[in-house]
Design a protein around this motif. Structure first.
Motif, PDB file in Angstrom:
ATOM      1  N   SER A 186       0.836  -1.198   0.000  1.00  0.00           N
ATOM      2  CA  SER A 186       0.000   0.000   0.000  1.00  0.00           C
ATOM      3  C   SER A 186       0.867   1.242   0.000  1.00  0.00           C
ATOM      4  O   SER A 186       2.014   1.227   0.466  1.00  0.00           O
ATOM      5  CB  SER A 186      -0.916   0.023   1.227  1.00  0.00           C
ATOM      6  OG  SER A 186      -1.828  -1.055   1.206  1.00  0.00           O
ATOM      7  N   ALA A 187       0.310   2.315  -0.535  1.00  0.00           N
ATOM      8  CA  ALA A 187       0.924   3.638  -0.453  1.00  0.00           C
ATOM      9  C   ALA A 187      -0.051   4.506   0.326  1.00  0.00           C
ATOM     10  O   ALA A 187      -1.091   4.907  -0.191  1.00  0.00           O
ATOM     11  CB  ALA A 187       1.182   4.214  -1.837  1.00  0.00           C
ATOM     12  N   VAL A 188       0.259   4.723   1.593  1.00  0.00           N
ATOM     13  CA  VAL A 188      -0.649   5.331   2.567  1.00  0.00           C
ATOM     14  C   VAL A 188      -1.868   4.406   2.686  1.00  0.00           C
ATOM     15  O   VAL A 188      -1.734   3.315   3.205  1.00  0.00           O
ATOM     16  CB  VAL A 188      -1.027   6.780   2.176  1.00  0.00           C
ATOM     17  CG1 VAL A 188      -1.772   7.445   3.325  1.00  0.00           C
ATOM     18  CG2 VAL A 188       0.235   7.593   1.839  1.00  0.00           C
ATOM     19  N   LEU A 189      -3.034   4.801   2.169  1.00  0.00           N
ATOM     20  CA  LEU A 189      -4.211   3.928   2.271  1.00  0.00           C
ATOM     21  C   LEU A 189      -4.584   3.305   0.928  1.00  0.00           C
ATOM     22  O   LEU A 189      -5.588   2.602   0.829  1.00  0.00           O
ATOM     23  CB  LEU A 189      -5.411   4.724   2.811  1.00  0.00           C
ATOM     24  CG  LEU A 189      -5.236   5.314   4.214  1.00  0.00           C
ATOM     25  CD1 LEU A 189      -6.469   6.126   4.602  1.00  0.00           C
ATOM     26  CD2 LEU A 189      -4.984   4.203   5.237  1.00  0.00           C
ATOM     27  N   THR A 192      -1.776  -0.939  -3.963  1.00  0.00           N
ATOM     28  CA  THR A 192      -1.046  -0.755  -5.213  1.00  0.00           C
ATOM     29  C   THR A 192      -0.908  -2.076  -5.965  1.00  0.00           C
ATOM     30  O   THR A 192      -1.359  -3.130  -5.508  1.00  0.00           O
ATOM     31  CB  THR A 192       0.353  -0.166  -4.934  1.00  0.00           C
ATOM     32  OG1 THR A 192       1.199  -1.186  -4.363  1.00  0.00           O
ATOM     33  CG2 THR A 192       0.268   1.023  -3.981  1.00  0.00           C
ATOM     34  N   ALA A 229       6.403   5.360   0.141  1.00  0.00           N
ATOM     35  CA  ALA A 229       5.248   4.884   0.916  1.00  0.00           C
ATOM     36  C   ALA A 229       5.153   3.366   0.858  1.00  0.00           C
ATOM     37  O   ALA A 229       4.836   2.708   1.861  1.00  0.00           O
ATOM     38  CB  ALA A 229       3.972   5.520   0.381  1.00  0.00           C
ATOM     39  N   GLN A 230       5.419   2.781  -0.317  1.00  0.00           N
ATOM     40  CA  GLN A 230       5.419   1.322  -0.420  1.00  0.00           C
ATOM     41  C   GLN A 230       6.485   0.716   0.494  1.00  0.00           C
ATOM     42  O   GLN A 230       6.230  -0.295   1.167  1.00  0.00           O
ATOM     43  CB  GLN A 230       5.682   0.901  -1.864  1.00  0.00           C
ATOM     44  CG  GLN A 230       4.524   1.140  -2.814  1.00  0.00           C
ATOM     45  CD  GLN A 230       4.815   0.639  -4.215  1.00  0.00           C
ATOM     46  OE1 GLN A 230       5.953   0.699  -4.685  1.00  0.00           O
ATOM     47  NE2 GLN A 230       3.790   0.137  -4.888  1.00  0.00           N
ATOM     48  N   SER A 232       7.673   1.996   3.243  1.00  0.00           N
ATOM     49  CA  SER A 232       7.237   2.129   4.640  1.00  0.00           C
ATOM     50  C   SER A 232       6.257   1.038   5.015  1.00  0.00           C
ATOM     51  O   SER A 232       6.336   0.453   6.112  1.00  0.00           O
ATOM     52  CB  SER A 232       6.595   3.507   4.849  1.00  0.00           C
ATOM     53  OG  SER A 232       7.549   4.533   4.740  1.00  0.00           O
ATOM     54  N   HIS A 233       5.326   0.744   4.106  1.00  0.00           N
ATOM     55  CA  HIS A 233       4.356  -0.323   4.374  1.00  0.00           C
ATOM     56  C   HIS A 233       5.053  -1.673   4.502  1.00  0.00           C
ATOM     57  O   HIS A 233       4.755  -2.465   5.408  1.00  0.00           O
ATOM     58  CB  HIS A 233       3.310  -0.371   3.258  1.00  0.00           C
ATOM     59  CG  HIS A 233       2.290  -1.450   3.446  1.00  0.00           C
ATOM     60  ND1 HIS A 233       1.979  -2.373   2.481  1.00  0.00           N
ATOM     61  CD2 HIS A 233       1.504  -1.758   4.513  1.00  0.00           C
ATOM     62  CE1 HIS A 233       1.051  -3.198   2.938  1.00  0.00           C
ATOM     63  NE2 HIS A 233       0.746  -2.844   4.163  1.00  0.00           N
ATOM     64  N   GLN A 236       6.816  -1.937   7.852  1.00  0.00           N
ATOM     65  CA  GLN A 236       5.849  -2.187   8.929  1.00  0.00           C
ATOM     66  C   GLN A 236       5.451  -3.659   8.975  1.00  0.00           C
ATOM     67  O   GLN A 236       5.372  -4.268  10.052  1.00  0.00           O
ATOM     68  CB  GLN A 236       4.610  -1.320   8.729  1.00  0.00           C
ATOM     69  CG  GLN A 236       4.841   0.170   8.924  1.00  0.00           C
ATOM     70  CD  GLN A 236       3.656   1.000   8.465  1.00  0.00           C
ATOM     71  OE1 GLN A 236       2.628   0.466   8.039  1.00  0.00           O
ATOM     72  NE2 GLN A 236       3.817   2.318   8.508  1.00  0.00           N
TER      73      GLN A 236
END
Length: 370
Positions: A186-189, A192, A229-230, A232-233, A236
């Motif tokens: 995901s990129a933020v919410l 992808t 963003a990808q 970071s997901h 996590q």
């Protein structure tokens, strides 16, 4: 020639365009007792490719003193170039169409794998998983898992072989599979089109459990924040998977060691690279060990010529938990002269990305020394 090698060679030699594909992964747990001989198969690849230039010679650079040992783990990271994209969309203007013919290119890919004999193999842009890589590598003693992209660009190409995606293989003899996760990044919410495979393995020689992941982030310039963003997901998810596995299997709250391979489509100066370097997971990039000061990536891992021009970039990485894993050696990048003026792919190399190969070892934990 053994029965297994003969059957495997026949599998490779036949036309591979008629096998129906399922859009799910396959894990093969039980190996065929009649396992193929990799040395025999490597020679057979050479016979098929005898009219092509010899493969690139690349030196292995030892980055840590000491002799190889049984618990050393060889990891290969490679974007192999999806067949549908190579022939139908990527526009390698200096590569003859004949050089991309699957009937021979598959032997070039297999030759590269057999040359370095990885214990763990992380691949991107795999669109011949079911009809080639799964049966061939399973016969060589690997167990595999595949996660296709939800909207693969391969599907836009006529006579495609299904979607491309990420594949992770590991030696059944060396490792026990404890669990596997398929992630849609995901990129933020926003969900992808990029994916990852994360496997939790136990090393049979040492008893150590660890996580290995393979991913392929969004391509092209202008998408730097998206890739960040990808990344970071993914970080996590890796934190959660390694920590849950660590608590369950070691009785503590610390996370398991990580090895993360991928085509990040990002140069070292990009946001996603910096996020991985600064992550609290304590990751470092194995190929920085090639530099004199241990802090610089290779000048390139991909070199191609498209209608838009020539591109020479460092996009591929092998990340590892630096507090619990050491890098014993890495495979050097070939020189510009070896690659040739028409760059990659070519008659002597099957992809626009170079393979990354490194030997890793677990750092001995204090309580294991007692």
């Amino acid at each position: 020639m053994g029965i297994g090698s003969s059957r495997l060679f026949s599998t490779l030699a036949q036309s591979l365009s008629s096998t129906p594909l399922e859009h799910t992964h396959v894990d093969v747990e039980d190996g065929d007792s009649d396992q193929a001989d990799p040395d025999v198969l490597l020679r057979q690849c050479g016979e098929v490719l005898r009219n092509r230039p010899p493969r690139l010679h690349r030196a292995f650079i030892q980055t840590r003193t000491g002799s190889p040992h049984d618990s050393q783990i060889r990891v290969m990271q490679w974007n192999i170039l999806a067949q549908a994209l190579g022939e139908g969309k990527d526009g390698f203007v200096c590569c003859p169409a004949e050089a991309l013919n699957w009937s021979e290119r598959k032997y070039l890919i297999l030759e590269e794998i057999l040359t370095y004999r990885p214990d763990i193999l992380c691949l991107q842009e795999v669109d011949h998983y079911y009809d080639t890589f799964l049966p061939v590598l399973s016969s060589l003693g690997y167990q595999g898992s595949f996660c296709p992209k939800p909207c693969s660009p391969c599907l836009d190409v006529r006579d495609n072989n299904g979607p491309d995606g990420c594949a992770l293989f590991f030696s059944r003899r060396r490792f026990q599979l404890l669990g596997v996760s398929h992630l849609r990044l995901s990129a933020v919410l926003l969900k992808t089109n990029q994916v990852a495979v994360v496997a939790t393995l136990r090393c049979r020689a040492t008893g150590r459990a660890f996580c290995v992941a393979v991913t392929h982030l969004k391509a092209r310039s202008g998408w730097e924040a998206f890739r960040g963003a990808q990344g970071s997901h993914l970080l996590q998810q890796l934190k959660a998977i390694s920590r849950d596995g660590g608590e369950e299997r070691t009785g503590g709250a610390e996370g398991m060691p990580l090895v993360v391979c991928g085509d990040f489509n990002a140069e070292p100066g990009e946001e996603v690279y910096q996020r991985f370097m600064a992550s609290p997971l304590g990751l470092d990039s194995a190929y920085r060990r090639l530099s004199a000061d241990g802090s610089t990536e290779p000048a390139y891992t991909s070199w191609k010529i498209r209608p838009s021009g020539e591109s020479c970039s460092t996009l591929d990485y092998v990340w590892y938990s630096s507090s619990s894993i050491s890098v014993d050696g890495v495979l050097k990048m070939p020189s510009e002269e070896q690659i040739g003026p028409n760059r990659l792919p070519s008659y002597h190399y099957p992809s626009d990305h170079l393979s990354l190969v490194c030997d890793l070892s677990f750092i001995q934990e204090p309580h294991r020394l007692m």
